[in-house]
Write a protein that holds these residues in place. Structure first.
Motif, PDB file in Angstrom:
ATOM      1  N   ALA A  71       7.430  -0.838   2.432  1.00  0.00           N
ATOM      2  CA  ALA A  71       6.310  -0.222   1.735  1.00  0.00           C
ATOM      3  C   ALA A  71       6.409  -0.486   0.239  1.00  0.00           C
ATOM      4  O   ALA A  71       7.513  -0.519  -0.332  1.00  0.00           O
ATOM      5  CB  ALA A  71       6.298   1.281   1.999  1.00  0.00           C
ATOM      6  N   VAL A  72       5.260  -0.699  -0.391  1.00  0.00           N
ATOM      7  CA  VAL A  72       5.193  -0.801  -1.848  1.00  0.00           C
ATOM      8  C   VAL A  72       4.103   0.144  -2.332  1.00  0.00           C
ATOM      9  O   VAL A  72       3.122   0.405  -1.611  1.00  0.00           O
ATOM     10  CB  VAL A  72       4.890  -2.242  -2.329  1.00  0.00           C
ATOM     11  N   ARG A  73       4.274   0.638  -3.530  1.00  0.00           N
ATOM     12  CA  ARG A  73       3.272   1.545  -4.092  1.00  0.00           C
ATOM     13  C   ARG A  73       2.120   0.746  -4.684  1.00  0.00           C
ATOM     14  O   ARG A  73       2.330  -0.160  -5.483  1.00  0.00           O
ATOM     15  CB  ARG A  73       3.881   2.453  -5.166  1.00  0.00           C
ATOM     16  N   LEU A  74       0.905   1.114  -4.289  1.00  0.00           N
ATOM     17  CA  LEU A  74      -0.299   0.492  -4.832  1.00  0.00           C
ATOM     18  C   LEU A  74      -1.416   1.528  -4.804  1.00  0.00           C
ATOM     19  O   LEU A  74      -1.787   2.012  -3.738  1.00  0.00           O
ATOM     20  CB  LEU A  74      -0.715  -0.727  -4.001  1.00  0.00           C
ATOM     21  N   ASP A  75      -1.930   1.858  -5.965  1.00  0.00           N
ATOM     22  CA  ASP A  75      -3.064   2.771  -6.075  1.00  0.00           C
ATOM     23  C   ASP A  75      -4.256   1.967  -6.573  1.00  0.00           C
ATOM     24  O   ASP A  75      -4.339   1.622  -7.756  1.00  0.00           O
ATOM     25  CB  ASP A  75      -2.742   3.909  -7.045  1.00  0.00           C
ATOM     26  N   LEU A  76      -5.171   1.634  -5.678  1.00  0.00           N
ATOM     27  CA  LEU A  76      -6.293   0.781  -6.037  1.00  0.00           C
ATOM     28  C   LEU A  76      -7.255   1.440  -7.014  1.00  0.00           C
ATOM     29  O   LEU A  76      -8.068   0.754  -7.633  1.00  0.00           O
ATOM     30  CB  LEU A  76      -7.044   0.353  -4.774  1.00  0.00           C
ATOM     31  N   ALA A  77      -7.164   2.754  -7.155  1.00  0.00           N
ATOM     32  CA  ALA A  77      -7.987   3.442  -8.151  1.00  0.00           C
ATOM     33  C   ALA A  77      -7.400   3.301  -9.550  1.00  0.00           C
ATOM     34  O   ALA A  77      -8.050   3.641 -10.541  1.00  0.00           O
ATOM     35  CB  ALA A  77      -8.124   4.926  -7.793  1.00  0.00           C
ATOM     36  N   ASP A  78      -6.181   2.805  -9.633  1.00  0.00           N
ATOM     37  CA  ASP A  78      -5.488   2.601 -10.899  1.00  0.00           C
ATOM     38  C   ASP A  78      -5.156   1.117 -11.025  1.00  0.00           C
ATOM     39  O   ASP A  78      -4.162   0.641 -10.481  1.00  0.00           O
ATOM     40  CB  ASP A  78      -4.212   3.451 -10.928  1.00  0.00           C
ATOM     41  N   LEU A  79      -5.987   0.381 -11.729  1.00  0.00           N
ATOM     42  CA  LEU A  79      -5.825  -1.070 -11.809  1.00  0.00           C
ATOM     43  C   LEU A  79      -4.480  -1.459 -12.418  1.00  0.00           C
ATOM     44  O   LEU A  79      -3.965  -2.545 -12.141  1.00  0.00           O
ATOM     45  CB  LEU A  79      -6.975  -1.687 -12.604  1.00  0.00           C
ATOM     46  N   ALA A  80      -3.891  -0.569 -13.214  1.00  0.00           N
ATOM     47  CA  ALA A  80      -2.599  -0.876 -13.829  1.00  0.00           C
ATOM     48  C   ALA A  80      -1.476  -0.934 -12.796  1.00  0.00           C
ATOM     49  O   ALA A  80      -0.407  -1.491 -13.072  1.00  0.00           O
ATOM     50  CB  ALA A  80      -2.271   0.155 -14.906  1.00  0.00           C
ATOM     51  N   SER A  81      -1.697  -0.360 -11.613  1.00  0.00           N
ATOM     52  CA  SER A  81      -0.644  -0.378 -10.586  1.00  0.00           C
ATOM     53  C   SER A  81      -0.610  -1.689  -9.817  1.00  0.00           C
ATOM     54  O   SER A  81       0.338  -1.940  -9.061  1.00  0.00           O
ATOM     55  CB  SER A  81      -0.852   0.783  -9.604  1.00  0.00           C
TER      56      SER A  81
END
Length: 324
Positions: free
Chosen positions: A76-86
């Motif tokens: 698993a990797v962290r990715l928040d598509l609502a936060d483009l910086a992620s």
């Protein structure tokens, strides 16, 4: 006298072909349809990366897959598509020189007002479901281009079939209705998937972009995968009548898995369930009439570049434009 070449065997949703050595990324792979896409892809011997905004849920999903698929290579990797910086850190965490497919599956669906926004000021569903995936694909393109025949698989929705984009109000600022805004965000994704393939073909890229949808996929028809999903006996009984027309999220994953793996699937195609587009094994279906509007797709592409501060030109495809 038999032919020296034999036709490939029929596609078996329960036994997809091996993909040892391949690397796949599934956004929203920690729950719902995305989880089953990841589980089914992991059974091919590939390494599967589950990208989601909650690391704990991602690890729980990986544990569930490992318990069902012996030797599964999942992380698993962290990715928040609502936060483009992620997006940048998520792509870097792949730690790979190539990516064989990305399944753009993650999504937000709101049922009630009020209208919500991402940190960048974009309407939450449009910003997450479309703009986040748009920016992610641009960042992934060098890795996709490094693979022999990579796929970008965009998970659309039947909810987009009756919707039309308002190109003057992509952010639903003047007339926000949650269900309609969700359908339009998925429609934007599907426009993007088809326009991406046109641009990949123009750039003579080896990457193909395919659009899929899961039909009608219900939790009540989905087999349990504790702790990711637990179907109670009551839910199973309530959902039984719907099984005549709809299906579980495990079957809803089939079109995306086939689009990622089957060499017979081509870029620019639309795949969905066989029975009325709602349930059954995956099949190619005609591109919906409104999705063939290339002018709308180009205008959406330009707007998406501006809203994400992303160029997304020929250079991102690892190629140069063809000579005039």
């Amino acid at each position: 006298m038999s032919s020296s070449t034999s036709a490939p065997p029929p596609w078996d949703v329960h036994r997809p072909p091996r993909a040892d050595g391949s690397l796949f990324m599934v956004t929203g792979g920690n729950a719902g349809i995305g989880y089953f896409v990841a589980e089914q892809l992991s059974a091919t011997g590939a390494t599967v990366v589950l990208a989601g905004r909650n690391p704990m849920k991602g690890e729980a999903a990986c544990g569930s897959i490992r318990s069902r698929v012996p030797g599964a290579r999942v992380r698993a990797v962290r990715l928040d598509l609502a936060d483009l910086a992620s997006i940048g850190p998520a792509v870097e965490s792949l730690r790979s020189e190539r990516l064989d497919a990305v399944v753009l599956n993650a999504g937000v669906a709101l049922d009630d007002p009020p209208r919500e926004e991402t940190g960048a000021g974009h309407e939450l569903m449009f910003g997450t479901n479309h703009l986040g995936h748009f920016a992610l694909t641009q960042r992934l393109m060098p890795l996709l281009s490094a693979a022999p025949a990579a796929r970008v698989v965009t998970m659309g929705s039947f909810a987009a079939k009756t919707e039309r984009l308002d190109l003057d109000d992509l952010q639903s600022r003047t007339d926000y209705r949650p269900k309609r805004t969700y359908g339009r965000s998925k429609l934007a994704q599907m426009y993007f998937g088809l326009e991406l393939d046109r641009r990949l073909r123009a750039a003579r890229s080896t990457v193909a972009s395919v659009v899929v949808h899961p039909g009608g996929a219900l939790d009540s028809l989905t087999p349990s995968r504790p702790p990711v999903h637990v179907r109670t006996t009551a839910a199973r009984l309530r959902g039984a009548p719907a099984a005549l027309l709809l299906q579980g999220k495990d079957a809803g994953a089939w079109p995306a898995v086939r689009a990622a793996l089957d060499p017979a699937v081509c870029g620019g195609q639309l795949w969905g369930p066989r029975v009325f587009g709602l349930r059954g094994r995956p099949r190619r279906e005609p591109v919906w009439d409104h999705l063939a509007d290339t002018d709308a797709a180009e205008r959406l592409w330009s707007a998406s570049c501006e809203l994400t501060d992303t160029g997304f030109g020929f250079g991102d495809f690892g190629t140069t434009p063809p000579a005039p």
